[in-house]
Design a protein around this motif. Structure first.
Motif, short mmCIF file in Angstrom:
data_model
loop_
_atom_site.label_atom_id
_atom_site.label_comp_id
_atom_site.label_asym_id
_atom_site.label_seq_id
_atom_site.Cartn_x
_atom_site.Cartn_y
_atom_site.Cartn_z
N ASN A 139 -3.06 21.34 60.79
CA ASN A 139 -3.50 22.04 62.00
C ASN A 139 -4.49 23.17 61.80
N ILE A 140 -4.77 23.56 60.57
CA ILE A 140 -5.56 24.77 60.38
C ILE A 140 -7.00 24.60 60.81
N ARG A 141 -7.49 23.39 60.89
CA ARG A 141 -8.87 23.20 61.36
C ARG A 141 -9.03 23.70 62.79
N ALA A 142 -7.95 23.60 63.59
CA ALA A 142 -8.02 24.09 64.97
C ALA A 142 -8.22 25.59 65.03
N PHE A 143 -7.94 26.30 63.92
CA PHE A 143 -8.13 27.75 63.86
C PHE A 143 -9.37 28.12 63.05
N GLY A 144 -10.17 27.12 62.70
CA GLY A 144 -11.40 27.37 61.95
C GLY A 144 -11.26 27.24 60.45
N GLY A 145 -10.13 26.71 59.96
CA GLY A 145 -9.90 26.62 58.53
C GLY A 145 -10.27 25.27 57.95
N ASP A 146 -10.40 25.23 56.63
CA ASP A 146 -10.73 24.01 55.89
C ASP A 146 -9.46 23.46 55.25
N PRO A 147 -8.88 22.38 55.78
CA PRO A 147 -7.63 21.85 55.22
C PRO A 147 -7.81 21.28 53.82
N GLY A 148 -9.03 21.07 53.40
CA GLY A 148 -9.28 20.57 52.05
C GLY A 148 -9.47 21.66 51.03
N ASN A 149 -9.24 22.92 51.43
CA ASN A 149 -9.46 24.03 50.51
C ASN A 149 -8.34 25.05 50.66
N ILE A 150 -7.14 24.66 50.22
CA ILE A 150 -5.95 25.50 50.38
C ILE A 150 -5.50 26.03 49.02
N THR A 151 -5.42 27.35 48.92
CA THR A 151 -4.82 28.01 47.76
C THR A 151 -3.43 28.49 48.15
N VAL A 152 -2.43 28.13 47.38
CA VAL A 152 -1.07 28.61 47.60
C VAL A 152 -0.82 29.75 46.64
N ALA A 153 -0.35 30.87 47.18
CA ALA A 153 -0.16 32.07 46.38
C ALA A 153 1.15 32.74 46.76
N GLY A 154 1.65 33.59 45.88
CA GLY A 154 2.86 34.33 46.18
C GLY A 154 3.06 35.46 45.20
N VAL A 208 3.67 51.35 36.07
CA VAL A 208 2.98 50.18 36.64
C VAL A 208 4.01 49.06 36.70
N THR A 209 4.90 49.18 37.66
CA THR A 209 6.03 48.27 37.73
C THR A 209 5.74 47.09 38.66
N HIS A 210 6.68 46.22 38.73
CA HIS A 210 6.64 45.06 39.62
C HIS A 210 6.27 45.51 41.03
N ALA A 211 5.23 44.95 41.59
CA ALA A 211 4.77 45.15 42.97
C ALA A 211 3.83 46.33 43.15
N TRP A 214 1.58 35.72 41.17
CA TRP A 214 1.57 37.14 40.82
C TRP A 214 2.97 37.58 40.42
N SER A 215 3.14 37.96 39.15
CA SER A 215 4.40 38.55 38.65
C SER A 215 5.61 37.64 38.84
N ASN A 216 5.48 36.42 38.43
CA ASN A 216 6.64 35.53 38.29
C ASN A 216 6.14 34.22 37.69
N GLY A 217 7.09 33.40 37.26
CA GLY A 217 6.73 32.16 36.59
C GLY A 217 7.71 31.05 36.88
N LEU A 228 -4.91 27.73 37.95
CA LEU A 228 -3.80 28.68 38.08
C LEU A 228 -4.24 30.08 37.68
N MET A 229 -3.92 31.07 38.53
CA MET A 229 -4.01 32.49 38.18
C MET A 229 -2.59 33.01 38.05
N ASN A 230 -2.26 33.65 36.92
CA ASN A 230 -0.88 34.07 36.68
C ASN A 230 -0.89 35.25 35.72
N GLY A 231 -0.03 36.25 36.00
CA GLY A 231 0.00 37.40 35.11
C GLY A 231 1.10 38.39 35.45
#
Length: 536
Positions: free
Chosen positions: A195-210, A449-452, A242-245, A335-338
């Motif tokens: 559905n994201i195209r209806a909001f102007g987004g590209d469904p073929g270019n999704i990054t999942v992050a957390g 420089v702790t978690h979060a 970000w800060s988990n594995g 993957l970006m991870n650290g």
């Protein structure tokens, strides 16, 4: 910051008309927000503790004459307090909603890149709602020009309880029990793709992050997509953790049963009842009573279950064999991870262990399989169960052990396996380390420089000073490039290197001095994955 809002109505065609908000800074539109959009049917009554149900195929949020009103936020899953903060007025088990934030102006030719962000909170608490001034600042002042989608999902008992009773009930529908929160996230991700195209987004270019538990959720979403979703139905292009594995292989139903039985005892539900009556009474128990019961339990944390439906019993074995990396490489995933330098200082604050060996052992067993806890503490403390050198007390050990399991050590074992089997460091795998913090990060200075504390970096907090922004500009631009799918000049060459933001605000490439420690703990806990899976 001066900002104003005005109603903004969008005709999404297939979803109907929806009204959100236009966010303005000094009267200039900088973005739009739509808050609390349902992506699933309410998980209430008989559907408590069960998989989320998608909306009907022809579901509409509103009409042109009566648009759906999405000018607020997502409902918040009932949850325990963090740092004595608990707002029961926002609680609602009908919380399977998401927020969408859209930059102002014309979208790129194929639509805005999509940043699907999963909030953290130990899988026990948290929500995806951002203050308008934060959204305004992020959309207008940072380089991250993309659509941001933030789903709410079920937490603690409501999202991660598992037992034989629930498993057998779900099996009648051809399902497994447990991991409802992960299934929620997945359904929200599929809704976004559809559905994201209806909001102007590209469904073929999704990054999942957390971040934190959202980062661990991101790993689980990645692993699920690699092993349960065929190539032609894949949704995820890139992942940011970000800060988990990956952690260790999740508990199986047999070990999760101990927590289920303990919960029933605390709630006064007899274990002698039939499975149907146990579940009936549990579903009739008010949410507040269920949340409050957790403080009287020893197995306090509701987490992932190895169910061979969302979480494969071979997850860690696939990483060790190299198959995980090969699948990522075949699908072109990056993957970006650290980590932050002092992750342990925040980790020790959450349901802090009692100041003894047994206290640490019991508390860690609330999160991890007992076999992993036994191995780790034997390695740290020896058979004599003495406090290791360098630890101030047992609670200090708890913070370090928790941080090593969640972040430092198990990330390194994961990275080694990915690079050994095909991912290129500095290109496919972007490792980082943060040793700098902004004053606006919101945590006590003595925590370091702790978690979060680095969330101010990634989310470009309104309180950043001009000097902060000068320091962070290269990081912000690198993040934006990654999310857009562009090549990133990361600077690292080998897997033992990480891009580092130093305490003096300078960026360099860090030679990882914790590498061998990380590999040791990974091998200690995850090298027997093939044998452990047979006991789940």
């Amino acid at each position: 910051m001066n900002y104003t809002t005005a109603p903004h109505t969008l005709d999404t065609h297939q979803l109907g008309s929806v009204t959100g908000l236009t966010l303005c800074q000094k009267s200039k539109p900088v973005g739009h927000s739509f808050g609390g959009i349902p992506y699933a049917l309410p998980p209430l009554g008989a559907f408590r503790f069960r998989r989320p149900r998608p909306l009907p195929l022809h579901y509409r949020y509103g009409t042109k004459s009566n648009p759906g009103n999405f000018t607020g936020n997502c409902a918040v899953c009932p949850q325990p307090a963090w740092q004595n903060s608990r707002n029961e007025e926002s609680w609602n088990e009908d919380c399977l909603h998401l927020n969408i934030y859209i930059p102002a102006g014309s979208a790129p030719k194929n639509g805005w890149p999509v940043f699907f962000y999963i909030h953290g909170g130990f899988l026990q608490w948290g929500n995806p709602n951002m203050a308008p001034e934060s959204i305004t600042h992020l959309l207008n002042d940072s380089a991250l020009r993309c659509i941001i989608v933030q789903p709410a999902y079920r937490l603690n008992t409501f999202g991660f309880i598992a037992s034989a009773e629930l498993h057998n009930e779900a099996a009648r529908d051809g399902h497994a029990a447990g991991n409802m929160g992960f299934w929620d996230q997945r359904l929200a991700l599929e809704w976004t793709h559809s559905n994201i195209r209806a909001f102007g987004g590209d469904p073929g270019n999704i990054t999942v992050a957390g971040y934190s538990a959202g980062s661990h959720s991101t790993f689980q979403q990645l692993a699920h997509e690699l092993y349960f979703v065929p190539d032609e139905k894949a949704v995820i292009k890139r992942v940011i953790m970000w800060s988990n594995g990956p952690g260790v292989q999740a508990k199986g139903i047999v070990e999760q049963q101990k927590q289920f039985d303990e919960l029933l005892r605390v709630l006064g539900i007899p274990l002698s009842l039939s499975a149907e009556e146990k579940l009936k009474r549990l579903r009739e128990t008010p949410a507040k009573v269920i949340v409050d019961s957790q403080k009287d339990m020893s197995i306090t944390e509701f987490r992932a279950t190895t169910d061979d439906s969302f979480v494969s019993r071979e997850t860690i074995a696939h990483i060790n064999s190299g198959d995980f990396a090969r699948r990522m490489k075949r699908r072109g995933m990056k993957l970006m991870n650290g980590e932050c330098r002092d992750e342990h200082n925040l980790y020790r604050q959450w349901r802090t262990a009692k100041d003894s060996y047994d206290g640490v052992y019991t508390r860690l067993c609330a999160d991890y399989p007992e076999i992993a806890v036994s191995k780790l503490l034997l390695d740290y403390c020896g058979a004599s169960k003495t406090l290791p050198p360098g630890m101030k007390d047992w609670q200090d050990l708890f913070g370090h052990a928790y941080a090593n399991l969640q972040v430092h050590c198990l990330e390194r074992g994961f990275h080694r396996a990915l690079v050994d089997h095909g991912l290129q460091p500095g290109k496919d795998l972007l490792r980082y380390r943060i040793e700098w913090r902004a004053e606006c990060c919101g945590y006590p200075p003595e925590w370091g420089v702790t978690h979060a504390t680095d969330m101010a970096i990634w989310f470009w907090y309104p309180g950043l000073t001009d000097e902060d922004k000068r320091i962070l500009k290269p990081w912000n631009e690198a993040l934006a490039a990654f999310v857009h799918g562009d090549d990133v000049e990361w600077g690292t060459k080998g897997v033992k290197e990480a891009r580092r933001l130093r305490s003096d605000g300078k960026t360099d490439v860090w030679a990882d001095n914790r590498w061998e420690e990380g590999l040791h703990v990974w091998q200690l806990l995850n090298e027997e994955a093939d044998r452990v899976k047979s006991r789940l």
